[in-house]
Enzyme design. Structure first.
Site, short mmCIF file in Angstrom:
data_model
loop_
_atom_site.label_atom_id
_atom_site.label_comp_id
_atom_site.label_asym_id
_atom_site.label_seq_id
_atom_site.Cartn_x
_atom_site.Cartn_y
_atom_site.Cartn_z
N ASN A 223 0.60 -1.53 -0.08
CA ASN A 223 0.23 0.18 -0.64
C ASN A 223 0.64 1.24 -0.12
OD1 ASN A 223 0.52 1.14 3.12
ND2 ASN A 223 -0.37 -1.35 2.95
N ASP A 292 -4.29 -6.00 5.69
CA ASP A 292 -5.60 -7.32 5.62
C ASP A 292 -5.28 -8.38 5.31
OD1 ASP A 292 -6.08 -5.17 7.65
OD2 ASP A 292 -7.88 -3.85 6.11
N LYS A 302 8.47 -16.87 -10.52
CA LYS A 302 7.62 -15.77 -10.97
C LYS A 302 6.42 -16.74 -12.12
CE LYS A 302 8.27 -12.20 -14.34
NZ LYS A 302 8.95 -12.08 -15.35
N PRO A 322 -3.64 -11.80 10.95
CA PRO A 322 -3.96 -11.43 11.85
C PRO A 322 -4.05 -10.37 12.02
CG PRO A 322 -1.73 -12.92 11.90
CD PRO A 322 -2.36 -12.51 10.54
N ASP A 323 -4.80 -9.50 13.20
CA ASP A 323 -4.76 -8.26 13.50
C ASP A 323 -3.17 -8.22 14.46
OD1 ASP A 323 -5.31 -5.45 14.76
OD2 ASP A 323 -7.34 -6.03 14.11
N ILE A 324 -3.29 -6.93 14.88
CA ILE A 324 -1.69 -7.42 15.25
C ILE A 324 -1.75 -5.82 16.81
CG2 ILE A 324 0.98 -6.68 15.54
CD1 ILE A 324 1.24 -6.83 12.21
N PHE A 340 -4.19 3.51 14.98
CA PHE A 340 -4.02 4.32 14.27
C PHE A 340 -5.35 4.27 13.14
CE2 PHE A 340 -1.65 7.83 13.40
CZ PHE A 340 -0.53 7.78 14.57
N LYS A 354 -13.90 1.06 15.74
CA LYS A 354 -12.33 0.06 15.39
C LYS A 354 -11.72 0.48 17.05
CE LYS A 354 -10.63 0.93 11.47
NZ LYS A 354 -9.31 1.00 10.70
N LYS A 358 -11.17 -3.18 18.85
CA LYS A 358 -9.94 -3.94 19.60
C LYS A 358 -9.02 -3.48 20.81
CE LYS A 358 -7.61 -2.70 14.07
NZ LYS A 358 -7.56 -3.18 13.39
N1 CTP Z 1 -2.99 -3.32 12.50
C1 CTP Z 1 -2.45 -3.63 12.73
N2 CTP Z 1 -2.64 -5.38 12.31
C2 CTP Z 1 -3.63 -5.53 11.27
C3 CTP Z 1 -4.25 -4.41 10.45
C4 CTP Z 1 -4.32 -3.04 10.73
O1 CTP Z 1 -1.92 -3.74 13.78
N3 CTP Z 1 -3.50 -6.81 10.21
C5 CTP Z 1 -3.67 -1.76 13.33
C6 CTP Z 1 -3.11 -0.68 11.95
O2 CTP Z 1 -1.22 -0.54 12.55
C7 CTP Z 1 -3.48 0.24 12.82
C8 CTP Z 1 -4.96 -0.05 13.65
O3 CTP Z 1 -4.98 -1.16 13.30
O4 CTP Z 1 -3.33 0.82 14.28
C9 CTP Z 1 -6.22 0.14 12.24
O5 CTP Z 1 -5.52 -0.14 11.17
P1 CTP Z 1 -6.77 0.20 9.44
O6 CTP Z 1 -5.55 -0.54 8.48
O7 CTP Z 1 -7.19 1.24 9.63
O8 CTP Z 1 -7.79 -1.29 10.27
P2 CTP Z 1 -8.47 -2.64 10.12
O9 CTP Z 1 -8.17 -2.89 11.11
O10 CTP Z 1 -7.32 -3.25 8.87
O11 CTP Z 1 -10.14 -1.97 9.62
P3 CTP Z 1 -10.57 -1.82 7.94
O12 CTP Z 1 -9.04 -2.52 6.81
O13 CTP Z 1 -11.77 -2.61 8.31
O14 CTP Z 1 -9.96 -0.19 8.28
#
Ligand code: CTP
Length: 415
Positions: A223, A292, A302, A322-324, A340, A354, A358
């Site tokens: 991204n 995500d 390749k 995973p959501d860290i 953030f 959010k 979280k």
């Molecule tokens: N984050 C994380 N791990 C992930 C996704 C997000 O630690 N796999 C953390 C980001 O570093 C940020 C927060 O979660 O502090 C929100 O990230 P954001 O991308 O805005 O939200 P998402 O959880 O991805 O939700 P969405 O895509 O639905 O907006």
């Protein structure tokens, strides 16, 4: 609009440093030419810089150069009549936030140790009532010599702060320990020294930048995150006295001074690096734009457009990462967690949702389209008590404001 400042220029600049007077002492060494760049960075950051040269320094850098950069007179003579009371060694040390000697030669360090006062700079150092910082610069054998080792130890014992030296190529053609720190690092270390230390003794872990999820050996999903906000926060947390570890996805940024950096690529690597350190940190700030989803299968070679399996469309199967942040926030004894939320619409509602989802006490909302990869950002801080706006400013400024806000939350009684 481009204002002539690089990102590093702005990294430590702050309105609170405005009007602060400092003395930049320059002694005889080839690194003296770098003092001009250091002076430029300090002036850009709002410091009023008085340069004082030793006689030897004038062989390496011109007075006119420093005068033009600082827009102030440059001094080197103990008997300088431009100072009205005829006592420049006292007058120039008054209302001074600190004296920084860069470069500091082996000879000048020895003079400081012995309290010699036979020129303007050494006399000013002896007469000072402000902090003294020295950035040694010399040949590696001079630095390693027992006399210099003793002098460095004595200066530290006397309350002088040593910045460097660094290892690297030397003007004499040798490679070793003794180089002066680069101007940007010296600038960062010096300005960090002058800042209040509300996070002293705290361990801070920060994620920054994008992740890169490989598809095959040459392609991947990523991204537009530049890492600027996370890096600025790492610098601000370090300047506030914290021990900072930055877990960074791929970025083009250099590591902020004093920060330990761990480079990762995929979200899974970022998670592992964070989980390994989370239990021992006091504050976790998740700034990284973590992908995500990642490809379910990473091709070993390749992916070819040509060949037997060629089809006009291609479907990539993705699995959730995973959501860290959520993982760390759900630990039995989590650090103080800050997230953030980069949103394109319904920013406040989405960010608040959010935060609750979280399980973090504080979330920083911003408009993704206005801040991702940009130099400036407007931030809205959302916690259990409500919202707090940090109006549009460059990211280093926002980072300092956010660190101040977090420090207040961690120590609510301190001013
Ligand atoms: N984050 C994380 N791990 C992930 C996704 C997000 O630690 N796999 C953390 C980001 O570093 C940020 C927060 O979660 O502090 C929100 O990230 P954001 O991308 O805005 O939200 P998402 O959880 O991805 O939700 P969405 O895509 O639905 O907006």
């Amino acid at each position: 609009m481009y204002n002539g400042l690089s990102f590093l220029d702005t990294l430590y600049s702050d309105h609170t440093t405005m009007e602060k007077r400092i003395v930049l002492g320059i002694t005889g060494g080839v690194a003296a030419y770098k003092a001009a760049e250091l002076a430029r960075l300090l002036v850009k950051a709002g410091y009023s810089v008085d340069c004082i040269l030793t006689e030897a320094a004038t062989h390496f850098i011109g007075i006119a150069t420093l005068q033009a950069i600082t827009s102030r007179p440059v001094y080197r003579d103990l008997w300088d009549t431009r100072v009205p009371n005829g006592m420049p060694h006292i007058e120039l040390g008054r209302n001074t936030a600190a004296i920084l000697i860069a470069p500091a030669s082996a000879d000048f360090m020895a003079k400081l140790v012995h309290g010699r006062a036979d020129d303007l700079l050494s006399t000013l150092c002896l007469a000072r009532d402000c902090p003294l910082l020295v950035a040694p610069a010399m040949n590696q054998h001079m630095w390693e010599h027992p006399a210099t080792r003793r002098n460095a130890a004595q200066l530290t014992a006397d309350g002088v702060t040593l910045l460097g030296p660094a290892v690297g190529e030397q003007a004499c053609g040798e490679t070793g320990l003794g180089r002066m720190l680069e101007p940007e690092d010296l600038f960062a270390a010096f300005t960090a020294f002058l800042q209040p230390k509300p996070l002293l003794g705290k361990r801070v872990l920060i994620t920054a930048g994008p992740t890169f999820e490989p598809i095959d050996p040459v392609r991947g999903l990523t991204n537009l995150s530049s890492g600027k906000m996370g890096y600025a926060l790492a610098a601000a947390a370090h300047a506030a006295g914290a021990e900072v570890t930055l877990v960074s996805g791929p970025t083009a940024l250099s590591t902020p001074w004093g920060v330990a950096r761990i480079d990762v690529t995929r979200a899974l690597d970022m998670l592992e690096a964070v989980e390994r350190r989370a239990a021992t940190c006091d504050l976790f700030i998740a700034v990284a734009a973590v992908a995500d989803y990642r490809p379910a299968v990473v091709a070993a070679s390749k992916l070819k457009k040509t060949g037997r399996d060629r089809t006009p469309n291609m479907t990539l199967e993705l699995v959730e990462n995973p959501d860290i942040l959520a993982r760390i926030a759900s630990l039995p004894a989590p650090p103080f967690c800050v997230g953030f939320a980069a949103e394109t619409e319904s920013m406040l509602e989405n960010a608040q949702a959010k935060r609750l989802r979280k399980g973090v006490p504080l979330i920083v909302a911003n408009r993704a389209q206005d801040s991702l990869g940009q130099d400036d950002a407007e931030l809205t801080l959302i916690d259990a008590h409500g919202t707090h706006l940090l109006p549009l400013a460059n990211k280093p400024t926002q980072a300092r404001r956010l660190i101040e806000h977090i420090a207040q939350l961690l120590h609510p009684t301190e001013p």
